[in-house]
Design an enzyme around this catalytic site. Structure first.
Site, mmCIF file in Angstrom:
data_model
loop_
_atom_site.group_PDB
_atom_site.id
_atom_site.type_symbol
_atom_site.label_atom_id
_atom_site.label_comp_id
_atom_site.label_asym_id
_atom_site.label_seq_id
_atom_site.Cartn_x
_atom_site.Cartn_y
_atom_site.Cartn_z
ATOM 1 N N LEU A 202 44.846 107.284 62.880
ATOM 2 C CA LEU A 202 44.759 108.609 62.287
ATOM 3 C C LEU A 202 43.380 109.179 62.551
ATOM 4 O O LEU A 202 42.391 108.442 62.582
ATOM 5 C CB LEU A 202 44.992 108.551 60.768
ATOM 6 C CG LEU A 202 46.388 108.168 60.272
ATOM 7 C CD1 LEU A 202 46.378 108.101 58.745
ATOM 8 C CD2 LEU A 202 47.426 109.169 60.744
ATOM 9 N N ASP A 203 43.327 110.468 62.701
ATOM 10 C CA ASP A 203 42.064 111.179 62.804
ATOM 11 C C ASP A 203 41.178 110.757 61.626
ATOM 12 O O ASP A 203 41.662 110.521 60.518
ATOM 13 C CB ASP A 203 42.373 112.672 62.765
ATOM 14 C CG ASP A 203 41.161 113.575 62.810
ATOM 15 O OD1 ASP A 203 40.024 113.070 62.827
ATOM 16 O OD2 ASP A 203 41.360 114.795 62.847
ATOM 17 N N ARG A 204 39.905 110.669 61.889
ATOM 18 C CA ARG A 204 38.951 110.294 60.838
ATOM 19 C C ARG A 204 39.092 111.179 59.604
ATOM 20 O O ARG A 204 38.970 110.711 58.466
ATOM 21 C CB ARG A 204 37.524 110.399 61.398
ATOM 22 C CG ARG A 204 36.438 109.940 60.449
ATOM 23 C CD ARG A 204 35.115 109.861 61.167
ATOM 24 N NE ARG A 204 34.660 111.147 61.642
ATOM 25 C CZ ARG A 204 33.940 112.010 60.920
ATOM 26 N NH1 ARG A 204 33.582 111.704 59.691
ATOM 27 N NH2 ARG A 204 33.554 113.154 61.429
ATOM 28 N N ARG A 302 47.159 120.042 64.271
ATOM 29 C CA ARG A 302 46.071 120.976 64.005
ATOM 30 C C ARG A 302 46.006 122.084 65.050
ATOM 31 O O ARG A 302 45.789 123.257 64.726
ATOM 32 C CB ARG A 302 44.745 120.209 63.947
ATOM 33 C CG ARG A 302 44.716 119.173 62.842
ATOM 34 C CD ARG A 302 43.623 118.137 63.025
ATOM 35 N NE ARG A 302 42.281 118.708 62.935
ATOM 36 C CZ ARG A 302 41.172 118.017 63.125
ATOM 37 N NH1 ARG A 302 41.250 116.713 63.429
ATOM 38 N NH2 ARG A 302 39.995 118.595 63.009
#
Length: 493
Positions: A202-204, A302
């Protein structure tokens, strides 16, 4: 060149010499070196498997302050074998061309302090010419950015998997400036969960369901489901404005603009992808939207939301003024990629929030884009990408965490060389192999300019982005987390 080892079978056909045991493989013969020629030992074998262990977890410790989890600065060894393009070049030339975030005065001072080693011998002369199989070690005083103090919640643990609810701001694995402030290290240090296999990332800045396999066999089995798109993923987010009530399908291709900064955009030359969106609620200002990605491109959710004109409310990349008055809606940017990156960086620099991007001034001063990631394959080979994945920097080598690309102690390029040389006289390198030694980790390091800088801490609010991995479902499993508080229907900022 490295010394050749014994031939196939390990024997030479010769009788054992004096003192040798019958059947024992003879030691490899060393080639006679020419006068003045430097000997390079043969490369060491890599350790197999995932091997972050107690010695790595003991490098430093955490403390908590102002709603943040912080890492005490520590000494760490960056290690690498000589890259092919470095062969025949001097160490000084490599530092001056590929590691320009630091002035050469720093490297000279670090060498005198014993912090630079070549084949485990202290570097006495930076003009030494590098050879194939040279092994470089650079000991630095390492500082990590803070992350949220919110704990990692373990949702499921059995013989096969560990499933957690990852807080926002935490990278999954060691990457870039993060090592101990990562999910892998926190699980190992605080929950005694070690040798986990990353199934997806997952994205930070993305929170939510994150799965790890306990064995390579389980990892392979689930990875096959991922590749065959048998894994259903459901995300929830809060976006700007009134999202349409009907189902919205976005299939715009996505192109990576920069792996270093971690920026993508819609572009016809990008990779094909598909996301299905369905509005869940609207509070008069912002909408909660369910997201069903059918592909797993970097930042897919996003970027598609930005394209639709409804970026995530607090997205630190795709809801910024740098994209222009329409903030990238419909793919309208009116900037070159270089101009866009510069504008994004300047906007965060003005807010003293570069850490939110996961980069530092030192990163920006470096001209080596491929230090972090040379190609998309470098970034994605170790784990399946998710639509919320942050691929701007790869994991440290999972097969051998002792091998890392060379880097140096963060240092401003305008640092005073005279000060460095004076500091070097006071400095010694007591710590090797990334281990903590007798020196207190709270003590300032005389060569480390980062120790002299006071940085603004992010607020806990800045470390949250309203994108959450809510549910993962496979052929034989389904894991869910609670709906985040910001996704409640009547929630207001």
């Amino acid at each position: 060149m490295a010394e050749p080892g014994p031939g196939p079978g390990g024997g030479s056909g010769e009788a054992p010499g004096p003192g040798e045991k019958e059947g024992a493989a003879p030691a490899p013969k060393k080639r006679r070196l020419a006068a003045g020629e430097r000997y390079v030992p043969p490369p060491r074998k890599l350790s197999a498997g995932v091997s972050f262990g107690a010695e790595h977890f003991a490098e430093t410790s955490y403390y908590f302050e102002g709603g943040l989890r912080k890492v005490r600065p520590y000494y760490f060894d960056f290690r690498t074998y000589c890259k092919g393009r470095w062969v025949g070049r001097s160490l000084l030339h490599v530092f001056s061309t590929e590691f320009r975030a630091q002035p050469l005065a720093y490297y000279r001072a670090a060498a005198r302090a014993g912090r630079l080693r070549l084949n485990e011998e202290p570097v006495r002369d930076l003009d030494v010419v590098l050879k194939n199989n040279d092994f470089l070690r650079n000991t630095v005083h390492r500082h990590e950015p803070p992350v949220t103090a919110q704990p990692i919640q373990i949702l499921v643990e059995d013989d096969e998997v560990v499933v957690v609810d990852k807080p926002s701001s935490l990278p999954v694995h060691p990457c870039g400036r993060f090592r101990h402030n990562t999910v892998i290290f926190i699980l190992g240090k605080e929950h005694d969960l070690k040798e986990l296999h990353t199934i997806h990332r997952l994205d930070r800045m993305t929170s939510g369901v994150l799965m790890f396999a306990k064995t390579a066999e389980v990892s392979k089995r689930i990875d096959e489901q991922v590749r065959e798109r048998q894994l259903e993923k459901e995300y929830v987010c809060r976006v700007v404005g009134e999202f349409p009530e009907h189902e919205v399908v976005c299939e715009e291709p996505i192109l990576v603009v920069s792996y270093k900064v971690g920026v993508c955009r819609v572009d016809p030359k990008g990779k094909s992808c598909k996301t299905i969106f369905q509005r869940l609620s609207y509070n008069g200002k912002t909408s909660v939207v369910k997201c069903l990605p059918r592909t797993g491109r970097t930042h897919q959710i996003r970027v598609h939301l930005q394209y639709l004109g409804h970026p995530i409310v607090n997205d630190p990349i795709y809801n910024m003024e740098a994209w222009g008055p329409d903030r990238g809606k419909g793919g309208k940017i009116d900037k070159t990629d270089e101009e866009l990156l510069k504008a994004l960086v300047e906007e965060h620099r003005s807010k003293q929030s570069l850490d939110i991007l996961g980069i530092s001034e030192e990163d920006l001063n470096s001209n080596a884009e491929n230090k972090d990631c040379g190609s998309s394959s470098d970034c994605t080979k170790s784990a399946q990408a998710d639509p919320g994945t942050e691929n701007s920097c790869p994991a440290e080598d999972a097969k051998d965490p002792e091998r890392n690309d060379m880097a140096a102690c963060p240092l401003n390029s305008d640092s005073n060389p005279e000060t460095l040389e004076k500091n070097e006289e006071l400095s010694s390198c007591e710590k090797q192999d990334g281990e903590t030694g007798e020196r207190s980790s709270e003590e300032k390091d005389p060569l480390c300019v980062e120790c002299k800088i006071t940085r603004r801490d992010p607020s806990p609010k800045e470390l949250v982005m309203y994108l959450h991995a809510l549910r993962y479902k496979g052929a034989e499993f389904e894991y869910c987390s609670k709906m985040p508080e910001w996704a409640v229907e009547d929630w207001e900022e």
